[in-house]
Write a protein that holds these residues in place. Sequence first.
Motif, PDB file in Angstrom:
ATOM      1  N   LEU A 131       1.060  -0.953  -0.125  1.00 54.07           N
ATOM      2  CA  LEU A 131      -0.029  -0.565  -0.306  1.00 54.07           C
ATOM      3  C   LEU A 131       0.874   1.426  -0.047  1.00 54.07           C
ATOM      4  O   LEU A 131       1.024   2.288  -0.564  1.00 54.07           O
ATOM      5  CB  LEU A 131      -0.870   0.131   0.696  1.00 54.07           C
ATOM      6  CG  LEU A 131      -2.005   1.218   1.059  1.00 54.07           C
ATOM      7  CD1 LEU A 131      -2.825   0.471   0.540  1.00 54.07           C
ATOM      8  CD2 LEU A 131      -2.457   0.715   2.593  1.00 54.07           C
ATOM      9  N   LEU A 141       2.881   1.862  -3.101  1.00 52.49           N
ATOM     10  CA  LEU A 141       2.013   2.331  -4.020  1.00 52.49           C
ATOM     11  C   LEU A 141       1.645   4.000  -4.174  1.00 52.49           C
ATOM     12  O   LEU A 141       1.678   3.951  -5.439  1.00 52.49           O
ATOM     13  CB  LEU A 141       1.012   1.004  -4.364  1.00 52.49           C
ATOM     14  CG  LEU A 141       0.785  -0.205  -5.044  1.00 52.49           C
ATOM     15  CD1 LEU A 141      -0.740  -0.998  -4.660  1.00 52.49           C
ATOM     16  CD2 LEU A 141       1.380  -0.366  -6.229  1.00 52.49           C
ATOM     17  N   TYR A 142       1.042   3.513  -2.906  1.00 52.42           N
ATOM     18  CA  TYR A 142       1.403   5.339  -2.690  1.00 52.42           C
ATOM     19  C   TYR A 142       2.085   6.257  -2.637  1.00 52.42           C
ATOM     20  O   TYR A 142       1.854   6.970  -3.793  1.00 52.42           O
ATOM     21  CB  TYR A 142       0.661   6.097  -1.589  1.00 52.42           C
ATOM     22  CG  TYR A 142      -0.198   6.712  -0.919  1.00 52.42           C
ATOM     23  CD1 TYR A 142      -1.753   6.676  -1.647  1.00 52.42           C
ATOM     24  CD2 TYR A 142       0.246   7.771  -0.261  1.00 52.42           C
ATOM     25  CE1 TYR A 142      -1.501   8.351  -1.919  1.00 52.42           C
ATOM     26  CE2 TYR A 142      -0.172   8.376   0.139  1.00 52.42           C
ATOM     27  CZ  TYR A 142      -1.900   8.965  -0.917  1.00 52.42           C
ATOM     28  OH  TYR A 142      -2.667  10.604  -0.769  1.00 52.42           O
ATOM     29  N   LEU A 197       5.244   4.512  -6.527  1.00 50.85           N
ATOM     30  CA  LEU A 197       4.374   4.913  -7.926  1.00 50.85           C
ATOM     31  C   LEU A 197       4.776   6.053  -8.341  1.00 50.85           C
ATOM     32  O   LEU A 197       4.371   5.926 -10.001  1.00 50.85           O
ATOM     33  CB  LEU A 197       2.843   4.342  -7.787  1.00 50.85           C
ATOM     34  CG  LEU A 197       2.419   3.397  -9.515  1.00 50.85           C
ATOM     35  CD1 LEU A 197       3.823   2.118  -9.193  1.00 50.85           C
ATOM     36  CD2 LEU A 197       0.863   2.775  -9.039  1.00 50.85           C
ATOM     37  N   PRO A 254      -2.240   7.888  -8.374  1.00 49.89           N
ATOM     38  CA  PRO A 254      -3.420   7.444  -7.891  1.00 49.89           C
ATOM     39  C   PRO A 254      -4.404   7.552  -6.539  1.00 49.89           C
ATOM     40  O   PRO A 254      -3.253   7.873  -5.828  1.00 49.89           O
ATOM     41  CB  PRO A 254      -3.326   6.013  -8.004  1.00 49.89           C
ATOM     42  CG  PRO A 254      -1.806   5.374  -7.922  1.00 49.89           C
ATOM     43  CD  PRO A 254      -1.167   7.005  -8.200  1.00 49.89           C
ATOM     44  N   THR A 283      -5.550   3.420  -4.875  1.00 47.14           N
ATOM     45  CA  THR A 283      -4.141   2.864  -4.742  1.00 47.14           C
ATOM     46  C   THR A 283      -4.489   1.521  -3.862  1.00 47.14           C
ATOM     47  O   THR A 283      -4.041   0.377  -2.832  1.00 47.14           O
ATOM     48  CB  THR A 283      -3.260   3.722  -3.835  1.00 47.14           C
ATOM     49  OG1 THR A 283      -3.178   4.433  -4.304  1.00 47.14           O
ATOM     50  CG2 THR A 283      -2.078   3.174  -2.994  1.00 47.14           C
ATOM     51  N   THR A 317      -6.002  -0.752  -5.557  1.00 44.45           N
ATOM     52  CA  THR A 317      -4.987  -1.852  -5.796  1.00 44.45           C
ATOM     53  C   THR A 317      -4.291  -2.606  -5.138  1.00 44.45           C
ATOM     54  O   THR A 317      -4.284  -3.114  -5.629  1.00 44.45           O
ATOM     55  CB  THR A 317      -4.863  -0.735  -6.914  1.00 44.45           C
ATOM     56  OG1 THR A 317      -4.922   0.452  -7.012  1.00 44.45           O
ATOM     57  CG2 THR A 317      -3.059  -1.435  -7.532  1.00 44.45           C
ATOM     58  N   ALA A 318      -3.875  -1.954  -3.913  1.00 38.53           N
ATOM     59  CA  ALA A 318      -3.390  -2.962  -2.888  1.00 38.53           C
ATOM     60  C   ALA A 318      -3.774  -4.239  -2.812  1.00 38.53           C
ATOM     61  O   ALA A 318      -3.675  -5.949  -2.852  1.00 38.53           O
ATOM     62  CB  ALA A 318      -2.897  -2.265  -2.199  1.00 38.53           C
TER      63      ALA A 318
END
Lengths: 249, 222
Positions: free
Chosen positions: B73, B76-77, B80, B88, B93, B96-97
């Motif tokens: 998480l 990605l946050y 990414l 995002p 996010t 997605t995670a």
Amino acid sequence: MAILEATQLAKGFDGKQVLVDVSLEVPSGAVTVVIGPSGAGKTTLLRCLSLLDSPDSGRIVFREAEVWPCLSGGNTQQREFRRRVGLVFQHLNLWPHLTVCENVSLPLRLAGSLSREEAADRGIEWLKRVQIEGLGKRYPSEISGGERQRAAIARAMALEPEVLCLDEITSALDPENVSLIRDVINRVVDQGVAVLLVTHHIGFARAVANEIVFLDRGAVSASGSVHDVLDTTANTRVREFIDRIECRI
Amino acid sequence: MDYDWDFSTVLANWRALASGAVMTILISLGSIVIGSVAGLAVGLCRSSSRPLLRAAAAVYVEVLLCIPILVLLIWLYYCLPIVLGVAPSGPATAITALSLSLSAFFAEAVRGGLLSVPEGQYDAAAAVGLSRTQAYLHIILPQAFRVSLPAILTLYVSTIKLTSLASVIAVYELVHTGRGIVASTFRPLEVFTVLALFYVVILMPLMLLVRRVESLARWRLA
């Protein structure tokens, strides 16, 4: 005339040769019974003849057209061939999540392209022919072994195959159910279907067979009429096997 | 123990809690739908006869099973946007995670279900001339699903609870909203009691529903 003919079939698994050089002919409107000791390759022979397993070598001819090695892969032709050669497995392999009637009608709908209603009607009709029409709405786990055998035969026969392969279908049945299965086989043969039956049950083989094939260590060691193979054979291996089986009975 | 329970402060913030609950439900639904579809696809690839597909699916599953969701998480946050140049939103996010993580576990549940279907069931389908797709749709997957259902239910329950992790990337789901209320009311016991009850209210019917569906099936596996 033979509708299905195998010539010099060979099949091995993990380096072990199961079928060595098997040639046999399956005539229409007759019952050909394959007998032999456990591990002789009887089931593998049925699986190869219905192209569920691919033979390593040899030739299979169906209605004078080569189906092996000609047909390969999971193509439409191979599926069509399988529809014309029905197979009832030793363990039946009914689909447990479908009712008895659905077991019979689903292949008609998916492989036979019938509508849901037509398939259901045909399914019920076949359940009637094997005398289990009252069990259509039950699941395979809710009916007896003999009834399951008949349901499996109905599933294979509903597609109107020209050859019906039966693998040890009487192995776990009482005499009454064996007799019912025999009647079903006789009716199927009367319709002109070629029946290829694998059994250990010599009495049953005597009752239904037109031809007997004795398979031993993956090869045909005797074949001919019931009388020739079971009663007057000079083949010591066949004699020993029959004596052992009949003593056990 | 003497403690003067006072839920009036929680009730006074019911709008914020309701909004947090809606966000929790949206993230849960999004993750469950996407994770299930992806997990089914990966699970089928994992059981494929094609070695390349099988290997790719195995790598996907094993890598994702190794990464803690919290790490995924946060990565990605924060990473990414640097790696791909896209940033995002927090909820996206979180979805997605959670979807990525659920898909890996779901794929394993599907694989377990597929492995439980006896070889003879495939043979019976092939013997009557069914295509591979027809066999999977009508014969194999319904049986595999039945076996996988308890595991899948547990994964859904777990995913719903894990939405609380989205609070670390400032998504105003239930827990993050609750923390905000605690900060202003100094009533953590009341707030977290209500949050716990909320999760029970959401999850209990789901568990009962699936158990009911499971017990309704009359057929037994071969």
